[in-house]
Design a protein around this motif. Structure first.
Motif, short mmCIF file in Angstrom:
data_model
loop_
_atom_site.label_atom_id
_atom_site.label_comp_id
_atom_site.label_asym_id
_atom_site.label_seq_id
_atom_site.Cartn_x
_atom_site.Cartn_y
_atom_site.Cartn_z
N SER A 106 1.20 5.78 0.39
CA SER A 106 0.69 6.97 1.07
C SER A 106 1.50 8.19 0.64
O SER A 106 2.68 8.08 0.31
N THR B 177 0.85 -1.19 0.00
CA THR B 177 0.00 0.00 0.00
C THR B 177 0.89 1.24 0.00
O THR B 177 2.06 1.18 0.38
N SER C 209 -3.26 3.35 0.87
CA SER C 209 -4.22 2.68 -0.01
C SER C 209 -3.44 1.91 -1.08
O SER C 209 -2.22 2.07 -1.21
#
Length: 199
Positions: free
Chosen positions: A157, A155, A164
């Motif tokens: 950021s 993920t 995400s």
């Protein structure tokens, strides 16, 4: 005329009679006492990764009489979680057989000695790189590649807080920090950042 003989643990009384013509017959008894023999089963210390199985053959046996053999020793890990002071216990459901295959477990005073178990988190193998180049009108980002395990989740950021699955991409001139996180159950989470520099 057959003298009784005993192998297994117990107290046995043997009666005897001594006879000869013209002599007084003598009768008596003596005891054969056989006590349990001390023996031990000791689990070996082991260090494994979380999710791995312990080595089921890592134990030693001492004190067995020659030709006696221990059958089916089971090692039981005290935990499956990450630990630096876990134990490996020995199940007491084994048997000891003599050379003829008879169960002689009752002839032993058995001591079970647990081993130490260390369970480490799995380590994710990865590479990460940023981007540095001149403005070309194309979108650019960082690259994160996981070689092991291949099903780890990556993920991204832009602030190091909200992550995400969408990887940020940049077109315009600037210096951009992209944070990443790599996660998988039973593995140590990897966190890092790389820079996208567009001049």
């Amino acid at each position: 005329a057959n003298k009784p003989e005993y192998v297994n643990v117990g107290n046995y009384t043997v009666y005897y009679r001594i006879e000869k013509t013209a002599y007084t017959t003598i009768e008596g008894s003596e005891t054969v006492e056989i006590t349990k023999k001390d023996m031990s089963v000791t689990a070996g210390n082991q260090t494994i990764k979380k999710g791995e199985s312990i080595d089921a053959t890592a134990y030693t046996v001492s004190g067995l009489v020659e030709d006696d053999a221990i059958d089916s020793v089971s090692l039981v890990p005290g935990t499956a979680d990450v630990t630096d002071n876990g134990t490996i216990d020995i199940a007491d459901d084994f048997s000891i057989k003599n050379v003829a295959g008879a169960d002689v477990t009752a002839n032993y005073n058995v001591t079970l000695v647990p081993g130490m178990l260390v369970i480490e988190e799995q380590v994710i193998t990865h590479t990460a790189s940023g981007y540095s180049g001149t403005y070309d009108g194309q979108a650019h980002s960082i690259e994160v590649t996981v070689t092991d395990p291949t099903d780890a989740v990556i993920t991204y950021s832009t602030d190091g807080t909200a992550y995400s699955a969408n990887k940020p991409e940049y077109v315009n001139v600037g210096n951009y920090t992209v944070y990443y996180k790599i996660e998988k159950t039973a593995y140590t989470t990897i966190e890092g950042s790389e820079t996208v520099e567009i001049t």
